[in-house]
Every structure is written in structure tokens, then in C-alpha cells.
Scaffold this active site. Sequence first.
Site, PDB file in Angstrom:
ATOM      1  N   LYS A  78       0.964  -1.411  -0.046  1.00 17.15           N
ATOM      2  CA  LYS A  78       0.006  -0.005  -0.022  1.00 17.15           C
ATOM      3  C   LYS A  78       0.999   1.138   0.041  1.00 17.15           C
ATOM      4  O   LYS A  78       1.887   1.266   0.910  1.00 17.15           O
ATOM      5  CB  LYS A  78      -0.783   0.051   1.355  1.00 17.15           C
ATOM      6  CG  LYS A  78      -1.757   1.276   1.189  1.00 17.15           C
ATOM      7  CD  LYS A  78      -2.463   1.437   2.380  1.00 17.15           C
ATOM      8  CE  LYS A  78      -1.634   2.275   3.353  1.00 17.15           C
ATOM      9  NZ  LYS A  78      -2.123   2.717   4.517  1.00 17.15           N
TER      10      LYS A  78
HETATM   11  C1  R5P Z   1      -2.191   4.473   8.126  1.00 17.64           C
HETATM   12  O1  R5P Z   1      -1.152   4.347   8.644  1.00 17.64           O
HETATM   13  C2  R5P Z   1      -3.191   3.730   8.152  1.00 17.64           C
HETATM   14  O2  R5P Z   1      -2.537   2.300   7.650  1.00 17.64           O
HETATM   15  C3  R5P Z   1      -4.341   3.834   7.122  1.00 17.64           C
HETATM   16  O3  R5P Z   1      -4.984   2.652   7.173  1.00 17.64           O
HETATM   17  C4  R5P Z   1      -4.093   4.175   5.786  1.00 17.64           C
HETATM   18  O4  R5P Z   1      -3.264   5.186   5.765  1.00 17.64           O
HETATM   19  C5  R5P Z   1      -5.141   4.488   4.785  1.00 17.64           C
HETATM   20  O5  R5P Z   1      -6.130   5.321   5.467  1.00 17.64           O
HETATM   21  P1  R5P Z   1      -6.377   6.650   4.644  1.00 17.64           P
HETATM   22  O6  R5P Z   1      -6.994   6.394   3.545  1.00 17.64           O
HETATM   23  O7  R5P Z   1      -7.102   7.402   5.800  1.00 17.64           O
HETATM   24  O8  R5P Z   1      -4.925   7.424   4.753  1.00 17.64           O
END
Ligand code: R5P
Length: 262
Positions: free
Chosen positions: A172
Site C-alpha cells: 500500500k
Molecule cells: C495509516 O497508517 C493507516 O494504515 C491507514 O489505514 C491508511 O493510511 C489508509 O487510510 P487513509 O485513507 O485514511 O489514509
Amino acid sequence: MDWGISNRLCRILKPATGRTVMLAVDHGYFLGPTSGLEEPRKTLAPLLPYADSLMLTRGVLRNCVPPGIDIPIVLRVSGGTSILTELSAEGLTVAMEDAIRLNACAVTLSIFVGAEGERETLLNLAHLVDEGEKYGIPVLAVTAVGKDMVRDARYLGLACRIAAELGAHFVKTYFCEGFDGVVRDTPVPLIIAGGKKIPEKEAILLAWSAVQAGASGVDMGRNIFQSECPGGMIRAIRAVVQENASVEQASKIYDQARGAAQ
Ligand code: R5P
């Protein structure tokens, strides 16, 4: 690839498209009760039917997700720091045996390339991949970015490639200009985080642009659960990721849902 790992990945990245709408609600592990997630059970209930997979911690899983729900769980297994201290010093927080007991479909951790915790978090990744390979559990590496780091293709490409080289089964990261190059240089599927809350149409455009550039979907949190109409937002993002909807078509889905909710 091991059949169990491939099968679990197919539960997350749907074979028809190779993509996923992963709903991220793990933010509390370092942010505490962040806006929109004060009561995870209430936030989650209306959104789960539209998510392909769910990223969260074991605490929220055990206490806020009904065990009868059929959704692949991507379990966050790193942490140990908070927004008040040095975020990059994360360690592993869950034993693989507990992840398996919780029926996790994948485990996930953050790596902090270029930050203080670089070595420790990269070694955490390598260790987790070894554990995952033992039991057939895929590992999602999250390329976390420090306050001072630029989210450009050069940096994100470096972090994603390192994650893949160390054995992450999928990664990710963040969308950036030149994202197609990051996809090209990373030999495993990439999904993008939504990041801080932005206007709904911009978030829809972000998801669309990422998918056009080769992303295997999104891992989106704040731009869904902090939206004025979270249900409309997840449906709009789902249309982009799984149905190849245009930004205009998806925006219409959001507008209609928001109108109906008022
Ligand atoms: C951040 O460290 C978390 O893993 C979140 O799950 C990730 O950033 C995704 O969430 P968002 O779309 O709010 O950035």
C-alpha cells in the site's frame, strides 16, 4: 506462489478485476479516537456491505466487528508508537498465531524508508514474510511517510520496490505524479491510501487516476468515514474500482446518495 497465499490474495483482490476496495479503519492504533472512528462499530455497520476487505487492528476486530460477517480481514500487526512520539519506531504487535486465530486473510505492517525506524521496520517486514510463508498468510507492506518526506515517484518507487524485494505480497502506498512508473517498478500489486480528507470529488478523482495508472484498488479510510455521506462515498469509490466508472458517474452516485440521506 503457495496456494494458500494465492487463495487468500484472491479473496482480497477480486479475481474478476484483480482489485479491491479495502476499507481502512486502523487509524486508532497511533491516532486514538480519530474523527469519524470514535465508535468503530457504528461507523462500520453501514459500510461493510460495500467493502471487499477490511483493514483494522485486533482490538477493533474483536470488539466492533460481528463474527458472522463474511469479509476478508487485513490485520494490522505493527505499532507501539503514537502521534505524540517518533512514529517510525514501530515494532510487531501481534503474533502470527493470533492473526490465524482471528482468521486474518492477510497481515499488514508499516515500513518507514528513509526515517529513523527504517532498519527495524524493514527487518520486521522480512520476519513477517517468513512467518506468513510458514502459514500461507500474505503480507501487505504499508509505505508510511514521515512528516518531512516527499511523496514523489522517486521516493515511493524506492519504498515500494524495497517492500517487494523483501517479500511483501502486496503493497500500500500513495498516489503521485508518475504513479504508472511506480507500478511498473514494483513486481507485486499496489493499492493506494486515500490520505487526509479532501473534497469528495477530488477523492473520487484520486481513486480513478490510481486505477487508470495500474493500481489494484484502494485502501481508503478518512475519505470515506469522514465524508458527509460515508455510504455514498464508499459506493462511489466501489464504482470506480470494481466497475470502471468514470469520475462523473461516480460523483453522481455520491451526489444521489447524499441527496437521499438529507
Ligand atoms: C495509516 O497508517 C493507516 O494504515 C491507514 O489505514 C491508511 O493510511 C489508509 O487510510 P487513509 O485513507 O485514511 O489514509
